[in-house]
Design a protein around this motif. Structure first.
Motif, mmCIF file in Angstrom:
data_model
loop_
_atom_site.group_PDB
_atom_site.id
_atom_site.type_symbol
_atom_site.label_atom_id
_atom_site.label_comp_id
_atom_site.label_asym_id
_atom_site.label_seq_id
_atom_site.Cartn_x
_atom_site.Cartn_y
_atom_site.Cartn_z
ATOM 1 N N TYR B 202 9.616 14.223 67.631
ATOM 2 C CA TYR B 202 8.666 14.307 66.516
ATOM 3 C C TYR B 202 7.988 15.676 66.500
ATOM 4 O O TYR B 202 8.183 16.475 65.606
ATOM 5 N N GLU B 222 8.681 16.997 62.592
ATOM 6 C CA GLU B 222 7.770 17.938 61.938
ATOM 7 C C GLU B 222 8.563 19.192 61.569
ATOM 8 O O GLU B 222 9.289 19.730 62.407
ATOM 9 N N GLY B 226 2.669 20.846 63.992
ATOM 10 C CA GLY B 226 1.406 20.511 63.347
ATOM 11 C C GLY B 226 1.498 20.331 61.849
ATOM 12 O O GLY B 226 0.533 19.948 61.211
ATOM 13 N N PRO B 228 3.100 18.255 58.797
ATOM 14 C CA PRO B 228 3.717 16.939 58.654
ATOM 15 C C PRO B 228 5.038 16.988 57.895
ATOM 16 O O PRO B 228 5.270 17.894 57.108
ATOM 17 N N PRO B 229 5.889 15.994 58.159
ATOM 18 C CA PRO B 229 7.184 15.985 57.471
ATOM 19 C C PRO B 229 7.031 15.645 55.989
ATOM 20 O O PRO B 229 6.219 14.812 55.622
ATOM 21 N N TYR B 254 0.879 8.702 70.345
ATOM 22 C CA TYR B 254 -0.214 9.057 69.433
ATOM 23 C C TYR B 254 0.256 9.797 68.182
ATOM 24 O O TYR B 254 -0.560 10.280 67.404
ATOM 25 N N TYR B 255 1.546 9.888 67.956
ATOM 26 C CA TYR B 255 2.016 10.477 66.703
ATOM 27 C C TYR B 255 2.379 9.386 65.699
ATOM 28 O O TYR B 255 2.790 8.294 66.078
ATOM 29 N N PRO B 256 2.248 9.700 64.399
ATOM 30 C CA PRO B 256 2.542 8.698 63.372
ATOM 31 C C PRO B 256 4.010 8.257 63.395
ATOM 32 O O PRO B 256 4.888 9.040 63.752
ATOM 33 N N ARG B 257 4.221 7.000 62.996
ATOM 34 C CA ARG B 257 5.553 6.419 63.128
ATOM 35 C C ARG B 257 6.306 6.308 61.808
ATOM 36 O O ARG B 257 7.519 6.063 61.805
ATOM 37 N N GLY B 258 5.596 6.414 60.677
ATOM 38 C CA GLY B 258 6.228 6.103 59.378
ATOM 39 C C GLY B 258 7.508 6.873 59.138
ATOM 40 O O GLY B 258 8.568 6.282 58.883
ATOM 41 N N ALA B 259 7.441 8.200 59.238
ATOM 42 C CA ALA B 259 8.603 9.035 58.952
ATOM 43 C C ALA B 259 9.704 8.784 59.974
ATOM 44 O O ALA B 259 10.878 8.637 59.631
ATOM 45 N N SER B 260 9.309 8.700 61.248
ATOM 46 C CA SER B 260 10.300 8.506 62.311
ATOM 47 C C SER B 260 11.031 7.175 62.146
ATOM 48 O O SER B 260 12.249 7.097 62.313
ATOM 49 N N GLN B 262 11.579 5.528 59.440
ATOM 50 C CA GLN B 262 12.513 5.603 58.317
ATOM 51 C C GLN B 262 13.785 6.342 58.717
ATOM 52 O O GLN B 262 14.892 5.920 58.391
#
Lengths: 435, 305
Positions: B202, B222, B226, B228-229, B254-260, B262
């Motif tokens: 990520y 990313e 820093g 965002p995708p 602690y990183y967002p999961r939405g993009a990953s 998908q």
């Protein structure tokens, strides 16, 4: 106000293309941006996925796959900082040089009155474009015992040393000494700079009680970190009591000579911090200032204040959401020949990062006045002001803020409406900010 | 009256200046570093950690209670390479503790003791949030930990000469153990077919892990550190995964999961969600943390046993 212009779907759509929104806001401003955002962001929004997909589909992604990816990106609400207050230093070449940074604050403003009665020295107070300030910040250790910090502010027509002070690193007993010119430790907003504020303008309380630049002066401050199991700090400062910009409840523009210790301003602050748990924090503080005023022999002014800051930030939240309530209130008493004049001022604000990169805030302010106040003839009755802001952070080094205000000075028959689009950009190495 | 005031003043001064004899106080910023410090120090020091492993060290709040820990510290252990620059420097300045200021023996910058990777030749913020001194996320790497442990042993020995031999010995034992651990997993990953050594990450924070385990990082979620995708970049990620045949997507919890999620769904990548640091609070040892990490990655790349 601006938020009302968009439908939820439009906002959701725009969330995918924050940079387009940011640039549109910055270049067009609120008044123009209301229609322009809806239209201007549309084509950009339409164009982006097509071109992006054309550039970047080596494996031939289908429309459905692209849509799924867009949903994924939106779910993360984009991953950039919610906190402009923690910018990062950049240059390893600056190992021995002071950390230097430049911060630009510029704004496009529109008010329903030509003179909007703003009280902050760097408020966007003109209809049209405003340079709020260009701040040059430098800081470094001087030697093992001292650090030096300087905040030099450039405006269109001049340069001002906002702060320039040395601070001790190595005094025993939890003591810390600061000397030079500095913002006094009164409440939460006063000791801080424009770029760490949550709104584009200074609270009325600061302008009314201290002046356009807030309470500051040349002098010295001693801080004591109490030897307790939780954080309690006491600060006491003596500074000069002159300056319409910075001591308007004291001697103001009357540059009277100092004949005794009673002729300077004394400011004190007692602050405690309670980490309620990993996610919740509470700061409480009380402040006081006393000094001579210009109304006659031996007459004095006193300002007493209290403030509260309650912050919820779940530390493990990948979206880095947070919600903070900040309230300050102060009462001012000025002795004049024969009687005392007493008035109040304060504000409450609620600011939240509800998704990554996006912040929303509301603020309400109140001030009272004294009829026929001879020392402050501009503030003789009550005034209330309300503001709402929406901020987008492209990265932690820049932000675009849209703010709407409704100001109700009771001495005017009509309220004053205002709208501001403010852009902030930071370059260089800027130190970390306090909590 | 004067006597009372004098006594009070003397009492106050005594309270402020008294320094009772006590064990060495070590404060570390990151849990992985605190775990190393605890083992090197053994019984001779108390170790505190400023952040929890669930926190992204880039974005911690500078909470004033941390000042109290820093005020008491004899040794401050930081990751360095500007990882903590957003919140730590102001706290150290307010700590009123000359022992832990930059450049003193009580300021231990772990990054000065490791072999730094991804040191950029030129830095511009248009490149995203780049750390000019090199990639700061070395705390995963047992080879780096071995170096840090030995250096920590020396630092602790200099501050507390009476126990210097113990610190050196503890550090040597740890160093040997970490090197063996590093070797063991290098071998294990080397046995994987090439296709099973390719991964997506990520944030660009696993370069030391990738280097240690001989993996190949094909792309980051990313587009720049820093930043965002966006859908365009995610399309590129999916395309790259399909052309390279990468098997896993690794990211800190602690990183967002939405993009990953998908991307994983579209490509069949297995997710490897790793803790951001050792669980210092529960007493976890560094070895166990790293072993868990390597195992999670191995299973994501190779498939569960």
């Amino acid at each position: 106000m601006l938020a009302l212009v968009f439908t939820t779907a439009q906002i959701g759509h725009l969330l995918h293309y924050p940079l387009a929104v940011a640039l549109t806001c910055a270049s067009l401003g609120l008044a123009v941006a209301r229609p322009a955002l809806a239209q201007g962001a549309g084509p950009a929004a339409d164009a982006t996925p097509t071109s992006a997909a054309a550039d970047a589909t080596p494996a031939g992604l289908s429309e459905a796959e692209l849509k799924a990816l867009a949903e994924g990106a939106a779910a993360d609400a984009s991953s950039a900082p919610a906190a402009p207050a923690t910018p990062q230093a950049t240059s390893s070449a600056a190992l021995s040089n002071p950390a230097l940074s430049l911060i630009l604050d510029t704004a496009l403003a529109g008010y329903s009155e030509g003179k909007p009665l703003l009280t902050g020295g760097h408020d966007p107070k003109r209809n049209g474009f405003n340079l709020q300030q260009l701040e040059l910040h430098a800081e470094s250790s001087v030697d093992p015992y001292l650090t030096l910090q300087a905040n030099i502010v450039f405006a269109q027509f001049g340069v001002e040393v906002e702060e320039m002070y040395a601070e001790s690193l190595a005094l025993p007993g939890g003591l810390q000494l600061k000397a030079g010119q500095f913002l006094n430790a009164f409440g939460r907003i006063n000791p801080t700079h424009l770029h760490s504020w949550s709104f584009a303008d200074q609270p009325l309380m600061i302008g009314k009680f201290f002046g356009s630049e807030g309470s500051r002066g040349l002098g010295a401050q001693l801080g004591w970190l109490l030897p307790l199991p939780w954080y309690v700090e006491i600060k006491a400062a003596a500074t000069d009591a002159v300056g319409a910009c910075c001591a308007r409840s004291l001697l103001g523009g009357n540059d009277l000579p100092v004949r005794s210790p009673a002729d300077v301003a004394y400011t004190g602050n007692l602050k405690t911090f309670l980490p309620l748990d990993e996610d919740w924090s509470l700061t409480l503080s009380t402040s006081g200032q006393a000094g001579p005023n210009a109304s006659g022999n031996g007459n004095r002014s006193e300002i007493l204040g209290g403030d509260l800051y309650l912050r919820y930030r779940p530390v493990a939240d990948p979206e880095r959401r947070h919600l903070s309530l900040q309230v300050e209130h102060a009462v001012r008493a000025r002795q004049v020949p024969g009687r005392s004049l007493v008035d109040h001022a304060g504000y409450a604000q609620l600011v939240g990062a509800l998704a990554l990169r996006w912040e929303l805030g509301v603020r309400t302010e109140w001030t009272t006045g004294v009829a026929g106040d001879p020392l402050d003839p501009d503030w003789t009755t009550n005034r209330q002001r309300h503001a709402a802001q929406l901020t987008f952070y492209p990265s932690h080094f820049s932000r675009v803020r849209v703010q709407a205000t409704l100001d109700r000075p009771t001495w005017r028959s009509e309220p004053i409406w205002g709208a501001v689009v403010a852009l902030e950009a930071l370059i260089g190495a800027h130190g970390s900010h306090g909590f | 009256m004067i006597r009372t005031v004098t006594l009070f003043a003397l009492g106050l001064a005594a309270t402020m200046l008294a320094v009772p004899a006590r064990a060495l106080q070590v404060v570390a910023t990151l849990p992985s570093l605190a775990t190393l410090a605890r083992e090197v120090a053994g019984p001779h020091a108390t170790v505190e950690c400023l952040l929890s492993p669930r926190q992204d060290p880039h974005y911690a709040d500078a909470r004033p209670n941390l000042i109290l820990s820093l005020n008491r510290a004899d040794l401050l252990v930081v990751n360095g390479l500007e990882l903590e620059v957003g919140w730590l420097p102001g706290l150290v300045r307010q700590a009123r503790n000359p022992k832990i200021q930059t450049g003193t023996p009580g300021y231990f910058d772990a990054s000065l003791h490791v072999l730094r990777l991804a040191v950029p030749g030129r830095v511009d913020r248009a490149m995203g949030d780049i750390h000019p001194g090199g990639n700061p996320h070395f705390h995963w790497d047992p080879r780096a930990a071995a170096l840090v442990a030995v250096a920590l042993g020396k630092s602790l020995g200099a501050l507390d000469p009476a126990h210097a031999a113990d610190y050196t010995k503890n550090a040597a034992v740890m160093s040997a153990r970490f090197k063996a651990l590093a070797h063991e997993w290098t071998q294990k990953f080397a046995a994987l077919p090439e296709a099973e050594r390719k991964l997506v990450v990520y944030h660009d924070s696993l370069v030391y892990l990738v280097d240690w385990l001989g993996l190949k990082q094909v792309i980051t979620v990313e587009p720049r550190p820093g930043i965002p995708p966006d859908p365009g970049h995610l399309a590129k990620v999916v395309g790259t995964v399909r052309t390279t045949g990468a098997k896993a997507l690794a990211q800190e919890e602690y990183y967002p999961r939405g993009a990953s999620d998908q991307v994983a769904k579209l490509t069949g990548l297995r997710m490897a969600i790793v803790p951001g640091g050792a669980n210092f609070g529960s007493g976890q040892r560094f070895d166990d943390y790293v072993r868990g990490l390597a195992k999670t990655l191995y299973e994501a790349l190779h498939g569960a046993p």
